[in-house]
Motif scaffolding. Sequence first.
Motif, PDB file in Angstrom:
ATOM      1  N   SER A 209      32.847  43.805  38.441  1.00 51.60           N
ATOM      2  CA  SER A 209      31.788  42.784  38.446  1.00 51.60           C
ATOM      3  C   SER A 209      32.338  41.384  38.184  1.00 51.60           C
ATOM      4  N   ALA A 210      33.558  41.274  37.674  1.00 52.16           N
ATOM      5  CA  ALA A 210      34.157  39.975  37.374  1.00 52.16           C
ATOM      6  C   ALA A 210      35.045  39.454  38.510  1.00 52.16           C
ATOM      7  N   LEU A 211      35.133  40.185  39.602  1.00 52.93           N
ATOM      8  CA  LEU A 211      35.975  39.759  40.724  1.00 52.93           C
ATOM      9  C   LEU A 211      35.207  38.831  41.648  1.00 52.93           C
ATOM     10  N   ASP A 212      35.860  37.757  42.077  1.00 59.27           N
ATOM     11  CA  ASP A 212      35.233  36.902  43.078  1.00 59.27           C
ATOM     12  C   ASP A 212      35.448  37.526  44.462  1.00 59.27           C
ATOM     13  N   GLN A 213      34.862  36.934  45.469  1.00 56.73           N
ATOM     14  CA  GLN A 213      34.906  37.485  46.820  1.00 56.73           C
ATOM     15  C   GLN A 213      36.329  37.637  47.343  1.00 56.73           C
ATOM     16  N   ASN A 214      37.159  36.619  47.171  1.00 58.81           N
ATOM     17  CA  ASN A 214      38.526  36.685  47.693  1.00 58.81           C
ATOM     18  C   ASN A 214      39.349  37.759  46.987  1.00 58.81           C
ATOM     19  N   THR A 215      39.204  37.846  45.671  1.00 53.49           N
ATOM     20  CA  THR A 215      39.963  38.842  44.914  1.00 53.49           C
ATOM     21  C   THR A 215      39.525  40.243  45.296  1.00 53.49           C
ATOM     22  N   ALA A 216      38.234  40.463  45.356  1.00 51.28           N
ATOM     23  CA  ALA A 216      37.721  41.781  45.747  1.00 51.28           C
ATOM     24  C   ALA A 216      38.192  42.140  47.160  1.00 51.28           C
ATOM     25  N   GLY A 217      38.216  41.157  48.033  1.00 52.62           N
ATOM     26  CA  GLY A 217      38.680  41.399  49.399  1.00 52.62           C
ATOM     27  C   GLY A 217      40.130  41.837  49.460  1.00 52.62           C
ATOM     28  N   ARG A 218      40.939  41.337  48.537  1.00 49.21           N
ATOM     29  CA  ARG A 218      42.367  41.698  48.518  1.00 49.21           C
ATOM     30  C   ARG A 218      42.587  43.146  48.093  1.00 49.21           C
ATOM     31  N   ILE A 219      41.642  43.710  47.333  1.00 45.95           N
ATOM     32  CA  ILE A 219      41.817  45.088  46.853  1.00 45.95           C
ATOM     33  C   ILE A 219      40.693  46.001  47.344  1.00 45.95           C
ATOM     34  N   ILE A 220      40.124  45.667  48.478  1.00 46.73           N
ATOM     35  CA  ILE A 220      38.953  46.380  48.988  1.00 46.73           C
ATOM     36  C   ILE A 220      39.208  47.878  49.173  1.00 46.73           C
ATOM     37  N   ASP A 221      40.405  48.268  49.575  1.00 47.97           N
ATOM     38  CA  ASP A 221      40.678  49.693  49.757  1.00 47.97           C
ATOM     39  C   ASP A 221      40.511  50.453  48.451  1.00 47.97           C
ATOM     40  N   TYR A 222      40.985  49.872  47.361  1.00 47.63           N
ATOM     41  CA  TYR A 222      40.834  50.514  46.048  1.00 47.63           C
ATOM     42  C   TYR A 222      39.358  50.573  45.656  1.00 47.63           C
ATOM     43  N   LEU A 223      38.633  49.494  45.914  1.00 47.14           N
ATOM     44  CA  LEU A 223      37.217  49.456  45.546  1.00 47.14           C
ATOM     45  C   LEU A 223      36.392  50.457  46.349  1.00 47.14           C
ATOM     46  N   ARG A 224      36.764  50.667  47.587  1.00 46.35           N
ATOM     47  CA  ARG A 224      36.029  51.626  48.426  1.00 46.35           C
ATOM     48  C   ARG A 224      36.230  53.059  47.957  1.00 46.35           C
ATOM     49  N   GLU A 225      37.432  53.378  47.535  1.00 43.45           N
ATOM     50  CA  GLU A 225      37.739  54.742  47.111  1.00 43.45           C
ATOM     51  C   GLU A 225      38.583  54.740  45.842  1.00 43.45           C
ATOM     52  N   PRO A 226      37.963  54.415  44.705  1.00 44.92           N
ATOM     53  CA  PRO A 226      38.728  54.462  43.453  1.00 44.92           C
ATOM     54  C   PRO A 226      39.039  55.911  43.092  1.00 44.92           C
ATOM     55  N   PRO A 227      40.043  56.134  42.281  1.00 46.74           N
ATOM     56  CA  PRO A 227      40.355  57.517  41.886  1.00 46.74           C
ATOM     57  C   PRO A 227      39.215  58.107  41.054  1.00 46.74           C
ATOM     58  N   VAL A 228      39.189  59.397  40.937  1.00 51.90           N
ATOM     59  CA  VAL A 228      38.154  60.060  40.157  1.00 51.90           C
ATOM     60  C   VAL A 228      38.292  59.717  38.675  1.00 51.90           C
ATOM     61  N   GLY A 229      39.519  59.732  38.178  1.00 53.38           N
ATOM     62  CA  GLY A 229      39.781  59.399  36.782  1.00 53.38           C
ATOM     63  C   GLY A 229      40.712  58.208  36.681  1.00 53.38           C
ATOM     64  N   ASN A 230      40.793  57.623  35.504  1.00 53.52           N
ATOM     65  CA  ASN A 230      41.661  56.470  35.245  1.00 53.52           C
ATOM     66  C   ASN A 230      41.398  55.296  36.182  1.00 53.52           C
ATOM     67  N   LYS A 231      40.127  55.050  36.468  1.00 54.17           N
ATOM     68  CA  LYS A 231      39.771  53.936  37.349  1.00 54.17           C
ATOM     69  C   LYS A 231      40.173  52.604  36.726  1.00 54.17           C
ATOM     70  N   TYR A 232      39.900  52.458  35.434  1.00 51.39           N
ATOM     71  CA  TYR A 232      40.210  51.191  34.772  1.00 51.39           C
ATOM     72  C   TYR A 232      41.719  50.935  34.762  1.00 51.39           C
ATOM     73  N   LYS A 233      42.491  51.919  34.365  1.00 56.79           N
ATOM     74  CA  LYS A 233      43.956  51.756  34.345  1.00 56.79           C
ATOM     75  C   LYS A 233      44.463  51.432  35.748  1.00 56.79           C
ATOM     76  N   GLY A 234      43.897  52.084  36.739  1.00 55.87           N
ATOM     77  CA  GLY A 234      44.316  51.854  38.121  1.00 55.87           C
ATOM     78  C   GLY A 234      44.027  50.446  38.601  1.00 55.87           C
ATOM     79  N   ILE A 235      42.818  49.953  38.330  1.00 55.26           N
ATOM     80  CA  ILE A 235      42.483  48.609  38.800  1.00 55.26           C
ATOM     81  C   ILE A 235      43.259  47.555  38.009  1.00 55.26           C
ATOM     82  N   LYS A 236      43.496  47.827  36.739  1.00 60.39           N
ATOM     83  CA  LYS A 236      44.289  46.898  35.927  1.00 60.39           C
ATOM     84  C   LYS A 236      45.706  46.793  36.483  1.00 60.39           C
ATOM     85  N   THR A 237      46.329  47.927  36.765  1.00 66.54           N
ATOM     86  CA  THR A 237      47.677  47.935  37.325  1.00 66.54           C
ATOM     87  C   THR A 237      47.705  47.237  38.677  1.00 66.54           C
TER      88      THR A 237
END
Length: 150
Positions: free
Chosen positions: A50-78
């Motif tokens: 929710s804190a990502l702007d449009q450009n930032t979210a666009g850069r990681i859209i693949d992750y946002l579309r299909e985040p892992p089942v577990g450790n989502k926070y650690k994954g997005i942080k990394t």
Amino acid sequence: MPGEEQQNAVWLKLPTFWTTQPQVWFKQAEAQFHIRQITADDTRYYYVVSALDQNTAGRIIDYLREPPVGNKYKGIKTLLNTTFGLTRQERAAKPLHMDGLGDRKPSELMNEMLALMEGHKSCLLFEQIFLEQMPEDIRLLLAQDTFTDP
């Protein structure tokens, strides 16, 4: 009712993600999570999203579309730190190519340089690089000091 899990809603508005200083942004976000006792992986993940702007979210859209089942926070942080943070080589090169003290205080420049070290201890070379950034009159004053605690 007995046996039902109770969930408490916690309101938190993180600042927009800082692409220029992702590690500092995560320190602030994690401080807010700690203050509000937010420990659930999914909750932390969705606050970050929710804190990502449009450009930032666009850069990681693949992750946002299909985040892992577990450790989502650690994954997005990394992912965000890898995508927007400086590499080890960039952190090493930055102090070598600074434009001097400018309008900063020497302590502000020192803090900026220490932040690039990410916990590594100061050494003689680091101290010399710092001194090289100072105007000559300040350099002469500081050259006499021992940097036991930068």
